[in-house]
Motif scaffolding. Structure first.
Motif, short mmCIF file in Angstrom:
data_model
loop_
_atom_site.label_atom_id
_atom_site.label_comp_id
_atom_site.label_asym_id
_atom_site.label_seq_id
_atom_site.Cartn_x
_atom_site.Cartn_y
_atom_site.Cartn_z
N VAL A 1 15.95 -63.16 31.12
CA VAL A 1 15.85 -61.85 31.05
C VAL A 1 14.26 -61.29 30.78
O VAL A 1 13.91 -60.51 31.74
CB VAL A 1 16.65 -61.15 30.00
CG1 VAL A 1 16.30 -59.71 29.76
CG2 VAL A 1 18.30 -61.59 30.13
N ALA B 1 12.47 -61.62 34.35
CA ALA B 1 12.67 -60.57 34.91
C ALA B 1 12.09 -59.33 34.63
O ALA B 1 11.46 -58.58 35.54
CB ALA B 1 14.18 -60.23 35.18
N TYR C 1 8.55 -59.53 35.40
CA TYR C 1 7.89 -59.32 36.71
C TYR C 1 8.28 -57.89 37.16
O TYR C 1 7.25 -57.03 37.89
CB TYR C 1 8.97 -60.01 37.76
CG TYR C 1 9.16 -59.69 39.32
CD1 TYR C 1 8.04 -60.19 39.98
CD2 TYR C 1 10.11 -58.85 39.59
CE1 TYR C 1 7.93 -59.60 41.40
CE2 TYR C 1 10.22 -58.35 41.08
CZ TYR C 1 8.92 -58.76 41.99
OH TYR C 1 8.72 -58.45 43.28
N LEU C 2 9.14 -57.12 36.74
CA LEU C 2 9.67 -55.90 37.06
C LEU C 2 8.43 -54.71 36.62
O LEU C 2 8.06 -53.81 37.16
CB LEU C 2 10.87 -55.57 36.43
CG LEU C 2 12.10 -55.95 37.21
CD1 LEU C 2 13.46 -55.60 36.22
CD2 LEU C 2 12.10 -55.47 38.51
N VAL D 1 9.58 -64.59 46.23
CA VAL D 1 9.60 -63.15 45.60
C VAL D 1 8.57 -62.30 46.38
O VAL D 1 7.46 -62.81 46.76
CB VAL D 1 9.16 -63.31 44.00
CG1 VAL D 1 8.76 -61.74 43.71
CG2 VAL D 1 10.18 -64.01 43.34
#
Length: 307
Positions: free
Chosen positions: A28, A31, A34-35, A118
């Protein structure tokens, strides 16, 4: 009086749950990293500013960082290979060795897959290279090698192995920033990828043999004194102070000033905090999961502690 030992195990269900929660937490956090740092304008600005400001410290530090990074792949593989081979041959921990190596390989392959599959970072008005550089390959290599050594260590050696390995990984991450190879978020992401593989691998290693996974607790051996846990905690707290001060200097307000190295120091602090937080959490979790040795008087059936 000579002492023998017996085992006291912790709840297997609770231990398994902690390892699962830790693994999911890493996923989590990866992620979220990255976001925020790749997909948002604010995140890109903070990350890129730290990279740009690293130019101010380039010179002697940059040359040292370059030399360190040039030697890093060979150094990481050499350290991990020697430890895994010696422990495997001497202590016959064949299953643990296979698990540790598989976790290291998995972490490095995953890093390369993320970097190549990605999508590139979108343009958000920030002048930066559009190629995806997250996670850092050099940091993944160093952290996964350190994790393999940690996994192969017996419980009494893990506090020291965790501190040394965490320091090695943190130094690698900071070096990639100073050398302008990677942004702070790339390094943080590398730590999280390694954590995603190390935790489930660690749970499996702890199940490969009860005898060598037993220990007497902290402060019963020089490699397991609480100093090795206290040092990364203190380093993390000091880095938190540096990060808070640097961010306050550039925060909007009457006293706001132009940043020359504040973003760099904030980014460096983030690397140190993440690396050492993972170190402390790992040492605590593996210490909690290890079978505890309880002394019994001579003549009472039991097992002796493993070196």
């Amino acid at each position: 009086m000579t002492m023998s030992f017996r085992y006291r195990s912790t709840s297997h269900a609770l231990t398994a749950a902690l390892f699962v929660v830790g693994t999911l937490g890493c996923a989590v956090a990866l992620a979220a990293t990255y976001l925020f740092f790749v997909r948002t304008t604010t995140g890109q600005f903070i990350d890129e500013s730290a990279l740009v400001e690293a130019v101010q410290l380039y010179g002697t530090a940059g040359k040292a960082a370059t030399q360190f990074l040039d030697w890093l792949p060979a150094l990481s593989l050499l350290i991990a290979t020697l430890v895994v081979l010696v422990v495997t041959v001497v202590k016959r921990r064949w299953a643990a060795a296979g698990i540790a190596v598989a976790a290291a390989v998995g972490a490095n392959l995953t890093t390369q897959l993320i970097k190549n599959l990605v999508p590139d970072r979108p343009y958000r008005g920030i002048e930066t290279l559009e190629l995806n550089s997250l996670p850092s390959g050099h940091t993944t290599l160093a952290a996964s090698a350190a994790a393999a050594v940690f996994l192969m260590s017996s419980p009494r050696w893990r506090p020291l192995a965790g501190f040394l390995g965490g320091t090695f990984a943190v130094a690698t991450g900071v070096s990639t920033l100073i050398n302008q190879w990677h942004r702070p978020a790339d390094v943080v992401a590398a730590f999280l990828v390694v954590g995603m593989f190390t935790l489930p691998a660690g749970w499996l290693v702890m199940r490969t043999g009860a005898r060598w996974n037993g220990w007497e607790g902290y402060n019963r051996h020089w490699a397991s004194v609480r100093l090795w846990v206290a040092l990364p905690v203190l380093a993390g707290l000091a880095s938190a102070v540096v990060a808070a001060y640097s961010l306050l200097k550039i925060a909007p307000g009457p006293g706001q000033e132009g940043s020359t190295t504040n973003y760099f120091w904030a980014g460096t602090a983030l690397i140190v905090i993440t690396g050492y937080l993972a170190t402390v959490a790992g040492v605590w979790l593996f210490g909690h999961a290890a079978l505890r040795l309880r002394p019994r008087h001579q003549g009472t059936p039991g097992r002796r502690p493993v070196q």
